[in-house]
Design a protein around this motif. Structure first.
Motif, PDB file in Angstrom:
ATOM      1  N   ASP A  58       0.825  -1.219   0.000  1.00  0.00           N
ATOM      2  CA  ASP A  58       0.000   0.000   0.000  1.00  0.00           C
ATOM      3  C   ASP A  58       0.858   1.269   0.000  1.00  0.00           C
ATOM      4  N   TYR A  59       2.001   1.186  -0.646  1.00  0.00           N
ATOM      5  CA  TYR A  59       2.899   2.330  -0.733  1.00  0.00           C
ATOM      6  C   TYR A  59       2.459   3.224  -1.880  1.00  0.00           C
ATOM      7  N   PRO A  60       2.404   4.485  -1.812  1.00  0.00           N
ATOM      8  CA  PRO A  60       2.919   5.412  -0.821  1.00  0.00           C
ATOM      9  C   PRO A  60       1.891   5.853   0.223  1.00  0.00           C
ATOM     10  N   ARG A  61       0.647   5.373   0.146  1.00  0.00           N
ATOM     11  CA  ARG A  61      -0.369   5.815   1.106  1.00  0.00           C
ATOM     12  C   ARG A  61      -0.044   5.399   2.531  1.00  0.00           C
ATOM     13  N   SER A  62       0.687   4.313   2.729  1.00  0.00           N
ATOM     14  CA  SER A  62       0.935   3.802   4.078  1.00  0.00           C
ATOM     15  C   SER A  62       2.273   4.260   4.658  1.00  0.00           C
ATOM     16  N   LYS A  63       2.886   5.274   4.065  1.00  0.00           N
ATOM     17  CA  LYS A  63       4.160   5.764   4.585  1.00  0.00           C
ATOM     18  C   LYS A  63       4.009   6.176   6.050  1.00  0.00           C
ATOM     19  N   MET A  64       5.082   5.969   6.829  1.00  0.00           N
ATOM     20  CA  MET A  64       5.021   6.288   8.264  1.00  0.00           C
ATOM     21  C   MET A  64       5.543   7.685   8.575  1.00  0.00           C
ATOM     22  N   TRP A  65       6.276   8.299   7.650  1.00  0.00           N
ATOM     23  CA  TRP A  65       6.692   9.677   7.821  1.00  0.00           C
ATOM     24  C   TRP A  65       6.714  10.363   6.474  1.00  0.00           C
ATOM     25  N   HIS A  66       6.566  11.675   6.537  1.00  0.00           N
ATOM     26  CA  HIS A  66       6.545  12.461   5.304  1.00  0.00           C
ATOM     27  C   HIS A  66       7.174  13.821   5.584  1.00  0.00           C
ATOM     28  N   SER A  67       7.347  14.615   4.558  1.00  0.00           N
ATOM     29  CA  SER A  67       7.863  15.988   4.643  1.00  0.00           C
ATOM     30  C   SER A  67       9.266  16.065   5.227  1.00  0.00           C
ATOM     31  N   GLY A  68      10.096  15.063   5.006  1.00  0.00           N
ATOM     32  CA  GLY A  68      11.482  15.102   5.456  1.00  0.00           C
ATOM     33  C   GLY A  68      11.682  14.902   6.945  1.00  0.00           C
ATOM     34  N   SER A  69      10.700  14.396   7.639  1.00  0.00           N
ATOM     35  CA  SER A  69      10.811  14.188   9.086  1.00  0.00           C
ATOM     36  C   SER A  69      11.774  13.041   9.393  1.00  0.00           C
ATOM     37  N   TRP A  70      12.463  13.145  10.524  1.00  0.00           N
ATOM     38  CA  TRP A  70      13.374  12.081  10.957  1.00  0.00           C
ATOM     39  C   TRP A  70      12.675  11.075  11.859  1.00  0.00           C
ATOM     40  N   VAL A  71      11.490  11.391  12.326  1.00  0.00           N
ATOM     41  CA  VAL A  71      10.702  10.475  13.161  1.00  0.00           C
ATOM     42  C   VAL A  71       9.335  10.298  12.518  1.00  0.00           C
ATOM     43  N   PRO A  72       8.668   9.195  12.802  1.00  0.00           N
ATOM     44  CA  PRO A  72       7.334   8.990  12.218  1.00  0.00           C
ATOM     45  C   PRO A  72       6.383  10.130  12.595  1.00  0.00           C
ATOM     46  N   ASN A  73       5.612  10.597  11.624  1.00  0.00           N
ATOM     47  CA  ASN A  73       4.676  11.677  11.898  1.00  0.00           C
ATOM     48  C   ASN A  73       3.294  11.418  11.293  1.00  0.00           C
ATOM     49  N   THR A  74       2.983  10.151  11.039  1.00  0.00           N
ATOM     50  CA  THR A  74       1.614   9.784  10.657  1.00  0.00           C
ATOM     51  C   THR A  74       1.016   9.012  11.823  1.00  0.00           C
ATOM     52  N   GLY A  75      -0.263   8.799  11.782  1.00  0.00           N
ATOM     53  CA  GLY A  75      -0.938   8.136  12.904  1.00  0.00           C
ATOM     54  C   GLY A  75      -0.365   6.770  13.239  1.00  0.00           C
ATOM     55  N   HIS A  76      -0.285   5.896  12.242  1.00  0.00           N
ATOM     56  CA  HIS A  76       0.219   4.550  12.518  1.00  0.00           C
ATOM     57  C   HIS A  76       1.723   4.561  12.772  1.00  0.00           C
ATOM     58  N   GLY A  77       2.443   5.491  12.205  1.00  0.00           N
ATOM     59  CA  GLY A  77       3.872   5.595  12.460  1.00  0.00           C
ATOM     60  C   GLY A  77       4.158   5.998  13.894  1.00  0.00           C
ATOM     61  N   ILE A  78       3.414   6.976  14.395  1.00  0.00           N
ATOM     62  CA  ILE A  78       3.572   7.403  15.791  1.00  0.00           C
ATOM     63  C   ILE A  78       3.187   6.271  16.738  1.00  0.00           C
ATOM     64  N   PHE A  79       2.099   5.559  16.432  1.00  0.00           N
ATOM     65  CA  PHE A  79       1.674   4.434  17.263  1.00  0.00           C
ATOM     66  C   PHE A  79       2.764   3.362  17.342  1.00  0.00           C
ATOM     67  N   LEU A  80       3.326   2.988  16.192  1.00  0.00           N
ATOM     68  CA  LEU A  80       4.376   1.967  16.181  1.00  0.00           C
ATOM     69  C   LEU A  80       5.641   2.456  16.871  1.00  0.00           C
ATOM     70  N   TYR A  81       5.952   3.728  16.739  1.00  0.00           N
ATOM     71  CA  TYR A  81       7.125   4.300  17.408  1.00  0.00           C
ATOM     72  C   TYR A  81       6.956   4.250  18.923  1.00  0.00           C
ATOM     73  N   LEU A  82       5.777   4.611  19.419  1.00  0.00           N
ATOM     74  CA  LEU A  82       5.505   4.537  20.854  1.00  0.00           C
ATOM     75  C   LEU A  82       5.528   3.089  21.348  1.00  0.00           C
ATOM     76  N   CYS A  83       4.990   2.176  20.551  1.00  0.00           N
ATOM     77  CA  CYS A  83       5.035   0.752  20.922  1.00  0.00           C
ATOM     78  C   CYS A  83       6.466   0.257  21.018  1.00  0.00           C
ATOM     79  N   LYS A  84       7.304   0.725  20.097  1.00  0.00           N
ATOM     80  CA  LYS A  84       8.721   0.324  20.121  1.00  0.00           C
ATOM     81  C   LYS A  84       9.373   0.732  21.436  1.00  0.00           C
ATOM     82  N   TRP A  85       9.139   1.957  21.873  1.00  0.00           N
ATOM     83  CA  TRP A  85       9.763   2.424  23.102  1.00  0.00           C
ATOM     84  C   TRP A  85       9.123   1.798  24.335  1.00  0.00           C
ATOM     85  N   LEU A  86       7.850   1.492  24.283  1.00  0.00           N
ATOM     86  CA  LEU A  86       7.219   0.742  25.370  1.00  0.00           C
ATOM     87  C   LEU A  86       7.830  -0.651  25.452  1.00  0.00           C
TER      88      LEU A  86
END
Length: 131
Positions: A58-86
């Motif tokens: 489902d690329y590019p609609r399912s990208k986890m970050w956009h606009s040159g960000s170094w960290v995830p800045n989409t809904g599912h990207g932020i969720f997975l990032y928080l899960c990783k640190w948990l």
């Protein structure tokens, strides 16, 4: 990463299984539960990166970050990032509980500072001390 996580889980499982004494279920297996929770939490984001960016699911609609960000800045990207640190927190708690490193460091600290040794179940020094 998955191999490392499952090998750590095996280590923790065997150490929990060998805990001596009459313990409740949670006292015996607490570290194993923390590691069991850490495995899917830690592996979710790398798996998603492989599926989205390598497998182009489902690329590019399912990208986890956009606009040159170094960290995830989409809904599912932020969720997975928080899960990783948990997952990292669960992994750390589980490993500290099974190795009891905090008790060993505190006992070694007391010994080095000349305080009398308190009665604990922790073997502080693995090496033999010569007189």
């Amino acid at each position: 990463m998955a191999v490392l996580m499952t090998n750590m889980f095996q280590f923790v499982w065997w150490r929990c299984r060998e805990r001596p004494g009459k313990l409740t279920h949670w006292q015996r297996w607490d570290a194993a539960y923390f590691l069991a929770a850490a495995i899917p939490l830690n592996l979710g984001m790398p798996l998603a990166v492989v599926l989205i960016y390598v497998g182009e699911v489902d690329y590019p609609r399912s990208k986890m970050w956009h606009s040159g960000s170094w960290v995830p800045n989409t809904g599912h990207g932020i969720f997975l990032y928080l899960c990783k640190w948990l997952g990292v927190v669960c992994l750390t708690i589980g490993m500290v509980k099974i190795t009891r490193i905090h008790e060993k460091i505190a006992a070694k600290w007391r010994l080095l500072r000349g305080h009398p040794q308190t009665t604990t179940n922790v073997e502080v020094l693995s090496e033999k001390q010569e007189p």
